[in-house]
Motif scaffolding. Structure first.
Motif, PDB file in Angstrom:
ATOM      1  N   ASN A 159     -28.125 -73.949 -28.327  1.00 28.41           N
ATOM      2  CA  ASN A 159     -27.056 -74.881 -27.945  1.00 28.41           C
ATOM      3  C   ASN A 159     -26.970 -76.069 -28.894  1.00 28.41           C
ATOM      4  O   ASN A 159     -26.413 -77.105 -28.551  1.00 28.41           O
ATOM      5  CB  ASN A 159     -27.283 -75.358 -26.509  1.00 28.41           C
ATOM      6  CG  ASN A 159     -27.205 -74.205 -25.528  1.00 28.41           C
ATOM      7  OD1 ASN A 159     -26.392 -73.302 -25.713  1.00 28.41           O
ATOM      8  ND2 ASN A 159     -28.051 -74.221 -24.516  1.00 28.41           N
ATOM      9  N   ILE A 203     -33.813 -74.441 -22.838  1.00 25.82           N
ATOM     10  CA  ILE A 203     -33.726 -73.024 -23.186  1.00 25.82           C
ATOM     11  C   ILE A 203     -34.985 -72.608 -23.943  1.00 25.82           C
ATOM     12  O   ILE A 203     -35.600 -73.402 -24.655  1.00 25.82           O
ATOM     13  CB  ILE A 203     -32.448 -72.775 -24.038  1.00 25.82           C
ATOM     14  CG1 ILE A 203     -32.084 -71.307 -24.055  1.00 25.82           C
ATOM     15  CG2 ILE A 203     -32.632 -73.295 -25.451  1.00 25.82           C
ATOM     16  CD1 ILE A 203     -30.722 -71.049 -24.649  1.00 25.82           C
ATOM     17  N   CYS A 243     -36.386 -75.962 -25.452  1.00 24.67           N
ATOM     18  CA  CYS A 243     -35.564 -77.078 -25.910  1.00 24.67           C
ATOM     19  C   CYS A 243     -35.779 -78.282 -24.997  1.00 24.67           C
ATOM     20  O   CYS A 243     -35.755 -78.165 -23.773  1.00 24.67           O
ATOM     21  CB  CYS A 243     -34.088 -76.694 -25.912  1.00 24.67           C
ATOM     22  SG  CYS A 243     -32.999 -78.095 -26.244  1.00 24.67           S
ATOM     23  N   ILE A 294     -33.804 -80.696 -24.554  1.00 22.03           N
ATOM     24  CA  ILE A 294     -32.551 -81.168 -23.956  1.00 22.03           C
ATOM     25  C   ILE A 294     -32.078 -80.212 -22.870  1.00 22.03           C
ATOM     26  O   ILE A 294     -31.850 -80.612 -21.734  1.00 22.03           O
ATOM     27  CB  ILE A 294     -31.451 -81.305 -25.030  1.00 22.03           C
ATOM     28  CG1 ILE A 294     -31.930 -82.186 -26.181  1.00 22.03           C
ATOM     29  CG2 ILE A 294     -30.172 -81.842 -24.411  1.00 22.03           C
ATOM     30  CD1 ILE A 294     -32.175 -83.628 -25.812  1.00 22.03           C
ATOM     31  N   CYS A 295     -31.937 -78.929 -23.216  1.00 22.35           N
ATOM     32  CA  CYS A 295     -31.356 -77.998 -22.242  1.00 22.35           C
ATOM     33  C   CYS A 295     -32.410 -77.073 -21.647  1.00 22.35           C
ATOM     34  O   CYS A 295     -32.101 -76.307 -20.723  1.00 22.35           O
ATOM     35  CB  CYS A 295     -30.224 -77.190 -22.867  1.00 22.35           C
ATOM     36  SG  CYS A 295     -30.753 -76.055 -24.163  1.00 22.35           S
ATOM     37  N   CYS A 351     -31.916 -75.389 -31.137  1.00 19.00           N
ATOM     38  CA  CYS A 351     -31.836 -74.370 -30.096  1.00 19.00           C
ATOM     39  C   CYS A 351     -30.468 -73.708 -30.178  1.00 19.00           C
ATOM     40  O   CYS A 351     -29.607 -74.107 -30.944  1.00 19.00           O
ATOM     41  CB  CYS A 351     -32.074 -74.981 -28.710  1.00 19.00           C
ATOM     42  SG  CYS A 351     -30.606 -75.698 -27.969  1.00 19.00           S
ATOM     43  N   HIS A 376     -29.225 -78.180 -30.038  1.00 26.33           N
ATOM     44  CA  HIS A 376     -30.027 -79.377 -29.850  1.00 26.33           C
ATOM     45  C   HIS A 376     -31.177 -79.337 -30.858  1.00 26.33           C
ATOM     46  O   HIS A 376     -31.830 -78.317 -31.002  1.00 26.33           O
ATOM     47  CB  HIS A 376     -30.598 -79.441 -28.423  1.00 26.33           C
ATOM     48  CG  HIS A 376     -29.547 -79.408 -27.368  1.00 26.33           C
ATOM     49  ND1 HIS A 376     -29.565 -78.488 -26.334  1.00 26.33           N
ATOM     50  CD2 HIS A 376     -28.443 -80.161 -27.183  1.00 26.33           C
ATOM     51  CE1 HIS A 376     -28.516 -78.694 -25.560  1.00 26.33           C
ATOM     52  NE2 HIS A 376     -27.821 -79.701 -26.048  1.00 26.33           N
TER      53      HIS A 376
HETATM   54 ZN   LIG Z   1     -31.001 -77.038 -26.178  1.00 28.29          ZN
END
Ligand SMILES: [Zn+2]
Length: 421
Positions: A273, A289, A284, A286-287, A271, A275
């Motif tokens: 970020n 997005i 994503c 994790i975040c 992603c 991840h």
């Molecule tokens: Zn992410």
């Protein structure tokens, strides 16, 4: 005030704000649910009360809600739950509810699953609001010391309100002092299940003069005089405390197992970020997005844990390695060789085979394989009505919320990776 410990948090002022949901406070546990339907709200209240009665541990709060969402809740009205952990404030958010901690907004709206965070102490300002509602402004003359009320949000103000030591309040205080946080079940925690029963909302008796409310003219929020920056982390990244129960299995030869699986390479996408994700996901894991709008570039990378198995007793097994499930899987040569980790299924029913089934990690999939078990392995996929017995020796790819029954025990599969397109 700045909250630097679980005790601080337990003594905090909680200000309810208007709206069409339900706000509950049971000792250190604060819960905001996006519904006022008693039947819808009931399981959330019950879990929050249970956690409070056990001391209000953030980790237990999060585990329980994760298990609840993946096993017994079909349509969540959206909710936020907060409880202290030893090292910080545990926040669980599902759906469109927005929780703001010292300026950082946490919402489940962008996530296909839920969002859980541990905000390290100190924590200064916390607020939450349902969609369409706003957290109350500071200086509002209400507070919730315990119980269940209709509300659309809440605020734990940065200023005014509660001294750090509530038991030392002057005797002119109308409100009874709160119990010390170690008390197992605070008196305000009564088995209130209906959303509107004896709300314990009362005017702040000793509001500081600078924030005294004026009727019809809400004062602007008092600016925070300092902003404490922090980094939020996933609860699952946090080491257990000694007084917390141990979620992961003890591996006799940890180094052996770890080295075999920890750095397994898979094809995936990053992603924005950075991840690493399953290339099939829309968001994503994790975040949260959105991954759709970016051009996917398939690369090799280390496979992250693919989720967790949560047993019906609350034990959690991280899927960073394959597992053998059964009554006594440990002597199996595949475990001795370090290919699998044991996941013991303890059951009095005598219906669990020594090695009953196995969980394999293939690419980004978690695959359950029945081991030709005598009494069968049953699966219940989300949005399907029935438990289905797997044909002996057959395989089943687990998706978020899949439940597995072996003997009389139930396991749930949770993943943050979310649904696959
Ligand atoms: Zn992410």
């Amino acid at each position: 005030m700045t909250h630097t410990s679980a005790d601080d948090w337990t003594a905090a002022t909680v200000v309810p704000g208007p709206g069409g949901g339900t706000l509950a406070r049971f000792g250190p546990v604060v819960l905001l649910v996006g519904s006022d339907d008693p039947e819808v709200v009931r399981p959330y209240l019950e879990h929050a009360e249970m956690v409070a009665a056990n001391g209000g541990q953030g980790r237990q709060l999060i585990r329980g809600f994760a298990l609840m969402l993946s096993t017994s809740i079909d349509q969540s009205p959206g909710f936020a739950a907060i409880a202290p952990h030893t090292t910080g404030l545990a926040v669980f958010v599902d759906g469109d509810v927005v929780v703001s901690v010292d300026g950082e907004e946490i919402s489940g709206a962008q996530s296909l699953a839920w969002v859980e965070r541990l905000i390290p102490w100190p924590v200064t300002s916390v607020s939450a609001a349902l969609p369409g509602a706003a957290a109350p402004a500071e200086g509002t003359a209400y507070r919730l010391d315990g119980g269940v009320v209709p509300a659309g949000g809440f605020l734990v103000p940065t200023t005014g309100g509660t001294p750090a030591e509530p038991v030392l309040r002057p005797s002119t205080q109308v409100r009874a002092p709160q119990p010390p946080p170690d008390v197992e079940a605070p008196p305000v925690v009564e088995p209130v299940v209906e959303p509107v029963v004896e709300p314990v909302v009362e005017p702040v008796v000793e509001a500081p003069p600078v924030v005294a409310p004026v009727a019809g003219r809400p004062l602007p929020p008092t600016p925070a005089d300092e902003h404490v920056s922090f980094q939020s982390v996933l609860m699952s990244d946090v080491e257990d405390d000694v007084d917390d129960f141990e979620p992961l299995p003890i591996v006799e030869d940890a180094a052996q197992v770890h080295d075999d699986h920890a750095h397994e390479q898979v094809r995936g996408v990053y992603c924005k970020n950075q991840h690493f994700n399953d290339p099939r996901v829309l968001f994503c894991g994790i975040c949260g997005i959105n991954m759709v709008q970016q051009t996917p570039v398939l690369v090799n990378g280390p496979r992250p844990p693919l989720g967790v198995i949560v047993l019906d007793d609350g034990a959690v097994f991280q899927l960073d390695t394959p597992y053998l499930l059964g009554r006594d899987p440990a002597p199996d040569e595949r475990i001795v060789a370090g290919e699998f980790r044991p996941l013991p299924i303890i059951d009095q029913s005598n219906q669990v085979s020594r090695v009953h089934a196995r969980l394999e990690l293939r690419g980004w999939d978690v695959v359950l394989v029945d081991n030709n078990s005598t009494n069968g392995t049953y699966v219940h996929l989300p949005k399907t009505p029935d438990w289905v017995r797997m044909p002996p020796g057959s395989e089943q790819v687990l998706v978020q919320g899949t439940r597995v029954r072996i003997g009389h025990r139930t396991l749930a599969f949770n993943t943050h990776a979310g649904a696959v397109s």
